[in-house]
Scaffold this motif. Structure first.
Motif, short mmCIF file in Angstrom:
data_model
loop_
_atom_site.label_atom_id
_atom_site.label_comp_id
_atom_site.label_asym_id
_atom_site.label_seq_id
_atom_site.Cartn_x
_atom_site.Cartn_y
_atom_site.Cartn_z
N ALA A 410 0.56 5.08 3.00
CA ALA A 410 1.50 4.01 3.37
C ALA A 410 2.90 4.33 2.88
O ALA A 410 3.89 4.08 3.59
N ASN A 411 3.01 4.87 1.68
CA ASN A 411 4.33 5.23 1.16
C ASN A 411 4.99 6.30 2.03
O ASN A 411 6.21 6.28 2.26
N VAL A 414 6.37 4.65 5.10
CA VAL A 414 7.64 3.99 4.77
C VAL A 414 8.77 5.01 4.74
O VAL A 414 9.84 4.79 5.32
N LEU A 445 -0.33 0.04 6.80
CA LEU A 445 0.65 -0.58 5.91
C LEU A 445 0.15 -1.90 5.36
O LEU A 445 0.35 -2.20 4.17
N GLN A 446 -0.52 -2.70 6.19
CA GLN A 446 -1.00 -3.98 5.71
C GLN A 446 -2.16 -3.83 4.74
O GLN A 446 -2.26 -4.57 3.77
N ALA A 448 -2.57 -1.36 2.71
CA ALA A 448 -1.90 -0.99 1.46
C ALA A 448 -1.27 -2.21 0.80
O ALA A 448 -1.33 -2.38 -0.42
N ASN A 449 -0.68 -3.08 1.61
CA ASN A 449 -0.03 -4.27 1.07
C ASN A 449 -1.03 -5.23 0.44
O ASN A 449 -0.72 -5.91 -0.54
N ASN A 454 3.73 -4.89 -1.62
CA ASN A 454 5.03 -4.21 -1.69
C ASN A 454 5.79 -4.58 -0.43
O ASN A 454 5.33 -4.32 0.68
N TYR A 457 6.18 -2.27 2.60
CA TYR A 457 5.11 -2.13 3.58
C TYR A 457 5.30 -3.14 4.71
O TYR A 457 5.21 -2.79 5.89
N THR A 458 5.56 -4.38 4.36
CA THR A 458 5.73 -5.41 5.40
C THR A 458 7.03 -5.21 6.16
O THR A 458 7.10 -5.49 7.36
N THR A 460 8.29 -2.35 6.89
CA THR A 460 8.05 -1.25 7.82
C THR A 460 7.23 -1.73 9.02
O THR A 460 7.40 -1.21 10.13
#
Length: 546
Positions: A410-411, A414, A445-446, A448-449, A454, A457-458, A460
């Motif tokens: 996820a990072n 981003v 991303l979600q 990971a969030n 973070n 993530y949202t 992005t």
């Protein structure tokens, strides 16, 4: 299509020097749907400038002035661009972005619910894909409708019963064609069930204005049940647990309305990937439908159990062979599908056998969280379910390893979105259906969030929405009927066969094979088709913005 593009340009007071020569679109490119008040708001400008203004459309007054970034050159689009950041503008309203000597953008909205209407339109697109029943909608002055179709689905000649037919009606048409495919339904249903799992509190009260085919359920789940009702029919009726790979005619139909497609359609032979995907779908269905219909949920779980036991007893890969068929192949290995099946069976039942199966498969993976994934590589589905599960019994070392891999992936998404001038997290990669993959990256991303909240993530995820709806090289929405200058000629038989100029609304087209070669042409199925798996990614991303 060039006439439509020129008309779009002429409606905007932008001088000729601000037009990008490659695609003839306006030089100010931003999300044509709107922005949440607290979200990062950016536009990409392709004409040299230093200062921009945000103008309130109602009052005509300037509400914000900012400096454009230093120019950045990006090779794949062969453009030098400047970024306008107007995140400080939070007051709900309608605005334009203006640059003296360059021009102004189309009008955009800032508000708390800017993604609700696009979400409804994009999700209702699944209803409009329904097979076996008449569907209709009114949209922007047009009336779209089809009659009940494919009511003789399907014949069993290819599963050992020549000239015999059993009920295979229902479900969704797969894409721009009218076939129905188990493997592609797998990743589609997974992403939609994830949307329910991750955003259900927002989705449960949203009306989709669809027929009440499962009274008592929220509309979102009712639409998913229409597909699971059909998929239950894809399981062989001999009790073996085998599942047909697809239900189609032998070759693709012409550009006709679905009710005019009269060719015989067949259940095909089973495949182990399709069987594993069926297991996972039905195990998920059992969880999410149980609060609303426990009897139906048990039916789904029973079907999943039969097919899962079959897979455990038959470990060899059974590839699907096209044979007499030339419709969509969706041919794939089954290791990733079996991993996902074990994950959903474990999450639904808590079976230690399923957990052992799952963890042994995860431990063999070289990449625990893939950035680029679709129906042919769905390890992510099993890994994400494992990572988010609250069940006890997981190997703590493996759990920690999986979590770290998801966060690292996820990072990286981003970073790629931030480095791309159009905030595209699939930076540098283009291929058949890549827009669907961009939408699907919102799942990465979600997840990971959820594991480690973070805001990057949202944010992005919102960048993904912005990219699909206009902050891109073309300055155009990729979704029919939504946003500015959307596709007019998708590869979709209904849109081609009816007498309405505008295409059926709410559908995401596949996108280019390079950064600059997308064309809005009906015949170009590899760039401009629509498909349920791509659509699911779009719906998930929009659900995250609700």
């Amino acid at each position: 299509m060039k006439k439509n593009i020129l008309l779009f340009i002429l409606l905007l007071p932008i001088p000729a020097q601000s037009i990008v020569l490659a695609d003839e679109t306006a030089s100010i490119k931003l999300n044509s749907l709107g922005y949440l008040p607290q979200a990062i708001k950016k536009a990409t400008v392709t004409t040299e400038a230093t200062v921009f203004q945000i103008i309130n459309s109602q009052t005509g007054l300037e509400v914000f002035q900012g400096k454009l970034s230093e120019p950045v050159y990006q090779k794949d689009v062969d453009q030098k661009v400047w970024i306008a950041d107007f995140s400080q503008v939070t007051q709900p309203g309608k605005y334009t972005l203006q640059i003296k000597g360059v021009g102004k953008s189309y009008e955009f909205t800032i508000g708390s619910d800017v993604y609700k209407s696009p979400f409804v339109t994009s999700m209702r697109a699944f209803y409009l894909w329904r097979c076996g029943m008449a569907v209709h909608t009114d949209y922007k002055g047009n009336h779209y409708e089809t009659k009940a179709c494919h009511l003789e689905d399907g014949w069993m000649d290819y599963i050992g019963k020549p000239n015999e037919r059993r009920d295979g009606t229902g479900g969704w048409h797969d894409a721009g064609d009218f076939g129905k495919y188990t493997v592609n339904a797998g990743v589609t249903m997974a992403v939609l069930f994830y949307a329910w799992d991750h955003f259900g509190n927002k989705l449960k009260n949203i009306s989709l204005d669809i027929p009440q085919t499962a009274p008592g359920m929220p509309d979102f789940l009712q639409e998913l049940k229409w597909e699971t009702d059909f998929l239950l029919k894809m399981q062989y009726n001999d009790g073996s647990g085998r599942v047909s790979h697809k239900l189609t005619r032998k070759g693709f139909e012409g550009f006709v309305m679905p009710q005019d497609d009269k060719e015989k359609r067949y259940f095909t032979e089973w495949g182990s990937a399709a069987t594993a995907d069926f297991v996972a779908i039905m195990a998920m269905a059992a969880r999410y439908f149980k609060p609303y219909d426990a009897v139906y949920a048990q039916k789904c779980l029973d079907a999943a159990t039969v097919s899962y036991n079959f897979l455990l007893a038959n470990t060899a890969t059974k590839n699907f062979v096209q044979g007499d068929f030339s419709t969509g192949g969706y041919q794939t290995g089954d290791a990733d599908d079996r991993l996902w099946a074990s994950a959903e069976m474990w999450e639904t039942t808590g079976s230690s056998r399923s957990l052992i199966d799952l963890e042994s498969r995860i431990e063999k993976l070289r990449n625990l969280a893939q950035e680029n994934w679709d129906w042919g590589n769905i390890d992510n589905l099993g890994v994400f379910t494992y990572a988010l599960s609250k069940r006890e019994g997981k190997n703590p070392q493996l759990q920690a390893k999986v979590k770290q891999a998801i966060l690292t992936s996820a990072n990286l998404l981003v970073e790629k979105a931030q480095a791309d001038v159009y905030a595209r997290p699939l930076a540098g990669l283009y291929f058949w259906g890549c827009n669907g993959t961009v939408g699907r990256q919102a799942v990465n991303l979600q997840v990971a969030n959820i594991l480690s909240p973070n805001k990057k993530y949202t944010e992005t995820i919102l960048d993904i929405i912005a990219h699909l709806f206009g902050r891109n090289y073309y300055g155009r929405s990729y979704v029919t009927g939504l946003g500015v200058n959307p596709p007019m000629y998708p590869h979709d038989r209904r849109s081609a066969a009816d007498d309405i100029e505008a295409p059926w609304p709410g559908y995401l087209v596949g996108g280019g094979h390079t950064a600059t070669d997308w064309v809005d042409k009906q015949a170009d199925y590899s760039r401009n088709e629509i498909a349920i798996n791509w659509q699911a990614g779009l719906v998930y991303a929009l659900a995250g913005g609700l």
